[in-house]
Motif scaffolding. Structure first.
Motif, PDB file in Angstrom:
ATOM      1  N   PRO A 293       4.086  -7.901   8.954  1.00  0.00           N
ATOM      2  CA  PRO A 293       4.469  -7.106   7.777  1.00  0.00           C
ATOM      3  C   PRO A 293       4.571  -7.978   6.530  1.00  0.00           C
ATOM      4  CG  PRO A 293       5.784  -6.458   9.680  1.00  0.00           C
ATOM      5  CD  PRO A 293       5.009  -7.676  10.096  1.00  0.00           C
ATOM      6  N   ALA A 294       4.131  -7.405   5.413  1.00  0.00           N
ATOM      7  CA  ALA A 294       4.089  -8.145   4.151  1.00  0.00           C
ATOM      8  C   ALA A 294       5.435  -8.093   3.443  1.00  0.00           C
ATOM      9  CB  ALA A 294       3.010  -7.553   3.247  1.00  0.00           C
ATOM     10  N   GLU A 295       5.637  -9.043   2.544  1.00  0.00           N
ATOM     11  CA  GLU A 295       6.787  -9.036   1.631  1.00  0.00           C
ATOM     12  C   GLU A 295       6.332  -8.434   0.310  1.00  0.00           C
ATOM     13  OE1 GLU A 295       9.986 -10.317   1.731  1.00  0.00           O
ATOM     14  OE2 GLU A 295      10.009 -11.069   3.803  1.00  0.00           O
ATOM     15  N   THR A 296       6.980  -7.349  -0.118  1.00  0.00           N
ATOM     16  CA  THR A 296       6.593  -6.670  -1.349  1.00  0.00           C
ATOM     17  C   THR A 296       7.843  -6.304  -2.141  1.00  0.00           C
ATOM     18  OG1 THR A 296       6.646  -4.399  -0.484  1.00  0.00           O
ATOM     19  CG2 THR A 296       4.645  -5.682  -0.074  1.00  0.00           C
ATOM     20  N   ASP A 297       7.642  -5.624  -3.268  1.00  0.00           N
ATOM     21  CA  ASP A 297       8.777  -5.195  -4.074  1.00  0.00           C
ATOM     22  C   ASP A 297       9.681  -4.231  -3.318  1.00  0.00           C
ATOM     23  OD1 ASP A 297       8.028  -6.679  -6.291  1.00  0.00           O
ATOM     24  OD2 ASP A 297       6.881  -5.056  -7.202  1.00  0.00           O
ATOM     25  N   ARG A 298       9.139  -3.512  -2.333  1.00  0.00           N
ATOM     26  CA  ARG A 298       9.910  -2.490  -1.633  1.00  0.00           C
ATOM     27  C   ARG A 298      10.113  -2.792  -0.143  1.00  0.00           C
ATOM     28  NH1 ARG A 298       6.538  -0.148   1.750  1.00  0.00           N
ATOM     29  NH2 ARG A 298       8.125   1.380   2.361  1.00  0.00           N
ATOM     30  N   GLN A 299       9.539  -3.882   0.344  1.00  0.00           N
ATOM     31  CA  GLN A 299       9.613  -4.193   1.771  1.00  0.00           C
ATOM     32  C   GLN A 299       9.968  -5.659   1.981  1.00  0.00           C
ATOM     33  OE1 GLN A 299       6.724  -2.592   4.783  1.00  0.00           O
ATOM     34  NE2 GLN A 299       6.046  -4.723   4.888  1.00  0.00           N
ATOM     35  N   LYS A 300      10.973  -5.890   2.821  1.00  0.00           N
ATOM     36  CA  LYS A 300      11.398  -7.246   3.143  1.00  0.00           C
ATOM     37  C   LYS A 300      11.355  -7.434   4.656  1.00  0.00           C
ATOM     38  CE  LYS A 300      12.211  -7.753  -1.191  1.00  0.00           C
ATOM     39  NZ  LYS A 300      11.159  -8.410  -2.016  1.00  0.00           N
ATOM     40  N   LEU A 301      10.795  -8.568   5.071  1.00  0.00           N
ATOM     41  CA  LEU A 301      10.726  -8.920   6.487  1.00  0.00           C
ATOM     42  C   LEU A 301      11.918  -9.809   6.814  1.00  0.00           C
ATOM     43  CD1 LEU A 301       9.276  -8.965   9.208  1.00  0.00           C
ATOM     44  CD2 LEU A 301       7.849 -10.835   8.342  1.00  0.00           C
ATOM     45  N   ARG A 302      12.917  -9.229   7.479  1.00  0.00           N
ATOM     46  CA  ARG A 302      14.109 -10.014   7.815  1.00  0.00           C
ATOM     47  C   ARG A 302      13.824 -11.056   8.887  1.00  0.00           C
ATOM     48  NH1 ARG A 302      19.774  -6.722   8.512  1.00  0.00           N
ATOM     49  NH2 ARG A 302      19.991  -5.866   6.403  1.00  0.00           N
ATOM     50  N   SER A 303      13.112 -10.649   9.929  1.00  0.00           N
ATOM     51  CA  SER A 303      12.849 -11.562  11.037  1.00  0.00           C
ATOM     52  C   SER A 303      11.733 -11.000  11.902  1.00  0.00           C
ATOM     53  CB  SER A 303      14.115 -11.776  11.884  1.00  0.00           C
ATOM     54  OG  SER A 303      14.649 -10.525  12.294  1.00  0.00           O
ATOM     55  N   VAL A 304      11.165 -11.861  12.743  1.00  0.00           N
ATOM     56  CA  VAL A 304      10.094 -11.438  13.636  1.00  0.00           C
ATOM     57  C   VAL A 304      10.165 -12.304  14.885  1.00  0.00           C
ATOM     58  CG1 VAL A 304       8.383 -13.015  12.625  1.00  0.00           C
ATOM     59  CG2 VAL A 304       7.623 -10.940  13.808  1.00  0.00           C
ATOM     60  N   GLU A 305       9.815 -11.723  16.019  1.00  0.00           N
ATOM     61  CA  GLU A 305       9.786 -12.481  17.275  1.00  0.00           C
ATOM     62  C   GLU A 305       8.600 -12.021  18.105  1.00  0.00           C
ATOM     63  OE1 GLU A 305      12.550  -9.997  20.393  1.00  0.00           O
ATOM     64  OE2 GLU A 305      13.522 -11.531  19.169  1.00  0.00           O
ATOM     65  N   PRO A 306       8.098 -12.877  19.009  1.00  0.00           N
ATOM     66  CA  PRO A 306       6.937 -12.504  19.822  1.00  0.00           C
ATOM     67  C   PRO A 306       7.307 -11.529  20.929  1.00  0.00           C
ATOM     68  CG  PRO A 306       7.673 -14.709  20.387  1.00  0.00           C
ATOM     69  CD  PRO A 306       8.501 -14.274  19.212  1.00  0.00           C
ATOM     70  N   LEU A 307       6.320 -10.737  21.321  1.00  0.00           N
ATOM     71  CA  LEU A 307       6.441  -9.839  22.466  1.00  0.00           C
ATOM     72  C   LEU A 307       5.429 -10.256  23.528  1.00  0.00           C
ATOM     73  CD1 LEU A 307       6.673  -6.235  20.951  1.00  0.00           C
ATOM     74  CD2 LEU A 307       8.482  -7.484  22.107  1.00  0.00           C
ATOM     75  N   GLY A 308       5.866 -10.409  24.763  1.00  0.00           N
ATOM     76  CA  GLY A 308       4.958 -10.640  25.885  1.00  0.00           C
ATOM     77  C   GLY A 308       4.484 -12.055  26.054  1.00  0.00           C
ATOM     78  N   MET A 309       4.081 -12.703  24.973  1.00  0.00           N
ATOM     79  CA  MET A 309       3.611 -14.079  25.030  1.00  0.00           C
ATOM     80  C   MET A 309       3.811 -14.710  23.649  1.00  0.00           C
ATOM     81  SD  MET A 309      -0.516 -13.421  25.218  1.00  0.00           S
ATOM     82  CE  MET A 309      -0.928 -15.152  25.065  1.00  0.00           C
ATOM     83  N   PRO A 310       3.932 -16.022  23.566  1.00  0.00           N
ATOM     84  CA  PRO A 310       4.213 -16.669  22.284  1.00  0.00           C
ATOM     85  C   PRO A 310       3.012 -16.640  21.348  1.00  0.00           C
ATOM     86  CG  PRO A 310       3.879 -18.318  23.983  1.00  0.00           C
ATOM     87  CD  PRO A 310       3.888 -16.983  24.681  1.00  0.00           C
ATOM     88  N   PHE A 311       3.296 -16.806  20.065  1.00  0.00           N
ATOM     89  CA  PHE A 311       2.223 -16.949  19.080  1.00  0.00           C
ATOM     90  C   PHE A 311       2.582 -18.067  18.115  1.00  0.00           C
ATOM     91  CE2 PHE A 311       4.952 -13.608  17.134  1.00  0.00           C
ATOM     92  CZ  PHE A 311       5.243 -14.187  15.902  1.00  0.00           C
ATOM     93  N   THR A 312       1.589 -18.591  17.456  1.00  0.00           N
ATOM     94  CA  THR A 312       1.820 -19.460  16.314  1.00  0.00           C
ATOM     95  C   THR A 312       1.570 -18.642  15.057  1.00  0.00           C
ATOM     96  OG1 THR A 312      -0.459 -20.240  16.361  1.00  0.00           O
ATOM     97  CG2 THR A 312       1.194 -21.568  17.527  1.00  0.00           C
ATOM     98  N   GLU A 313       2.135 -19.090  13.974  1.00  0.00           N
ATOM     99  CA  GLU A 313       2.012 -18.334  12.730  1.00  0.00           C
ATOM    100  C   GLU A 313       1.201 -19.132  11.721  1.00  0.00           C
ATOM    101  OE1 GLU A 313       5.602 -16.441  11.293  1.00  0.00           O
ATOM    102  OE2 GLU A 313       4.935 -16.717   9.224  1.00  0.00           O
ATOM    103  N   GLU A 314       0.261 -18.461  11.055  1.00  0.00           N
ATOM    104  CA  GLU A 314      -0.546 -19.073  10.012  1.00  0.00           C
ATOM    105  C   GLU A 314      -0.410 -18.267   8.726  1.00  0.00           C
ATOM    106  OE1 GLU A 314      -4.584 -19.668  11.080  1.00  0.00           O
ATOM    107  OE2 GLU A 314      -4.138 -20.685  12.977  1.00  0.00           O
TER     108      GLU A 314
END
Length: 561
Positions: A293-314
């Protein structure tokens, strides 16, 4: 750029410290007995509301939902009443084509003030000035209470049936079709700003006289499955029931940034893929990328975690992307993977006017080369789409007016319908029916041919039931819309097709430069989901490899913006 995935506890036993705090500022008032609520106003600390279906004049305690029927002996007088106002000891109301008044303590003395050629929808009174909304006229009419004569009139700010209330020098208007509240100057009719409501079909509004909270009434119907024990063969029936309530509308108008934020909700959103190949596969070193999810004027991403298997973030073109890697993916392998995010989302309405874009800088060259070209089978080289693009704007030169004319021409031509595949704009235009993605393709082609930089955005909508909390909600389809670029301003949203609500217009502008709280924004300027292998020999699509699962859970309402 590689980052480790962020994490936070987003399980069923969610940390209560992240949940919103509830109180009077969020309380939904559900008065018993009411089938509809119209024309609300405050009398001391109580809400007065008309139920036009049953002919009730209701006194409602917003703290307890307690209800009193005030017109026990005058039920017929209040059938079809859609507007209420109180000035001193006088009750004013609109019913059918008439405007009426009477002493608040003697409802039998109801007198006609003025009769109109068309239905009078709502009323507000300030001292000796009477404001009446009439959708059929397309105006708000202003009368002198002493002479009964019309003083002047303002153009209605929206296209639907409107409710009114007055606060000092401001006239506040809610529009049932626009799903919008407007604040206008009560002397001139000039629009100050507008606010999107968190629920559909607002039917009245009023400010609490003590703490100043703006309450909005909503009245509509919702489908539900009824268990009919008398029908033994098929006991489950689809039917409708009334859905009416009061809810505080919170907003923040920022004149410098030219935007208004309104009620927000805390959402838990999960996106996952279930590997289930349609055909035999044998893939090595597969990279599976899913935007966050993007960060915008109306949307804030508080936190995120992986489901099922890990990921790296780019970070890709300024957007956060979860990257999953598979050394080997073969026929018979089964995986579930994705992410779970905690989102703050609000309604937003940008307040730019035609004058604001009268003199704007030239579009930067990098935007011309990226957002004015046919990069997605937009049929921009065809004579049909080029002709439609010319005819859509005529001689208009103002960017906002051009885009509105393009939107309206698309709405005039197309009707919404689900399709099995996304066809090119020339095919869609000839057919006259399109899905949201096909509406987007036509809008992109016509706008880009007229020099307006725009792009596809989306990706999902939370089912728009802000009162259904802590319950899994699953959208039926994905959804896309567009953003257009104003040089010197930035990217602004425009819905693709949801306001194509009637043949020939006029069309609402609620989601022109605005989005409601239930849109989840992903992948700004990049693909939402992609596959890749080192040798780029991938011939299988995501749809052939996996089934996606999307779920939203509304955890609560956010504090006022």
């Amino acid at each position: 750029m590689l980052l480790e995935p962020a994490s936070s506890p987003l399980s069923d036993d969610l940390d209560p410290s992240v949940l919103p705090v509830f109180g009077r500022q969020h309380r939904i008032v559900r008065p018993i007995v009411a089938k509809a609520l119209h024309g609300i106003c405050f009398w001391e600390n109580f809400v007065l509301a008309a139920d036009p279906i049953q002919g009730y004049l209701l006194k409602i305690d917003p703290e307890t939902d307690s209800v009193t029927i005030l017109n026990a002996h005058q039920g017929d007088l209040f059938l079809n009443v859609t507007g209420l106002a109180i000035a001193g000891d006088t009750l004013w109301l609109t019913r059918d084509n008439g405007i009426y008044f009477c002493p608040l303590n003697d409802l039998d003395q109801l007198q006609l003030f003025v009769a109109l050629p068309y239905p009078a929808d709502s009323i507000a009174v300030w001292q000796s000035t009477v404001y009446v909304a009439c959708q059929r006229y397309g105006y708000i009419l202003i009368f002198d209470a002493e002479t009964h004569r019309e003083i002047t009139r303002f153009s209605a700010p929206g296209v639907g049936v409107e409710g009114l209330t007055v606060r000092e020098e401001e006239l506040w208007v809610c529009d049932r079709t626009e799903q919008t509240v407007y604040c206008i100057d009560r002397a001139t009719g000039e629009l100050h700003f507008s606010v999107l409501t968190p629920f559909k079909e607002p039917t009245g509004l009023a400010f609490h006289p003590v703490h100043g909270t703006l309450y909005v009434a909503y009245s509509n119907e919702e489908p539900y499955i009824r268990d009919n024990p008398n029908n033994l063969d098929s006991p489950y029936e689809l039917t409708l029931r009334d859905r009416t309530f009061l809810h505080p509308l919170h907003f923040h108008y920022d004149p410098e940034r030219k935007l208004t934020l309104s009620n927000g909700f805390l959402l838990e959103m999960t996106y996952s893929e279930e590997i289930a190949p349609l055909d035999d596969v044998d893939l090595k070193d597969l990279e599976w990328r899913i935007a966050l999810p993007a960060e915008t004027d109306r949307q804030k991403l508080r936190s995120v975690e992986p489901l099922g298997m890990p990921f790296t973030e780019e970070i890709e073109d300024g957007q956060r992307v979860a990257v999953f890697r598979f050394e080997q993916l073969s026929t018979g392998d089964r995986y579930l993977f994705g992410w779970k995010a905690l989102l703050e989302v609000r309604g937003i309405k940008y307040q730019y006017t035609y004058d604001d874009v009268h003199r704007i800088p030239a579009l930067p060259l990098e935007y011309q080369s990226r957002y004015l070209v046919d990069d997605d089978d937009l049929s921009m080289e065809t004579s049909l789409i080029q002709q439609v693009a010319r005819e859509a704007i005529g001689t208009e030169t103002n960017l906002l007016r051009k885009l509105l004319k393009i939107r309206n021409s698309v709405y005039d031509r197309l009707s919404y319908g689900l399709t099995t595949a996304i066809d090119t704009p020339d095919v869609v235009w000839e057919r006259g029916i399109g899905s949201c993605g096909e509406y987007v393709g036509v809008l992109l082609a016509l706008a880009r041919l007229n020099g307006i930089a725009c792009r596809t955005v989306g990706r999902y909508k939370c089912p728009p039931f802000g009162d259904r909390r802590h319950f899994p909600l699953e959208p039926d389809y994905n959804h896309v819309w567009i953003e257009f670029y104003i040089p010197g301003v930035g990217w602004l949203p425009m819905e693709s097709n949801v306001d194509d609500v009637g043949e020939g217009g006029p069309y609402p502008t609620r989601f022109f430069m605005g989005l409601p709280w239930w849109h989840a924004e992903m992948a700004k300027g990049i693909s939402f989901e992609t596959l890749a292998t080192p040798n780029a020999d991938l011939e299988v699509s995501i749809g052939d490899l996996a089934i996606n699962h999307i779920r939203f859970t509304i955890l609560g309402e956010l504090p006022p913006p």
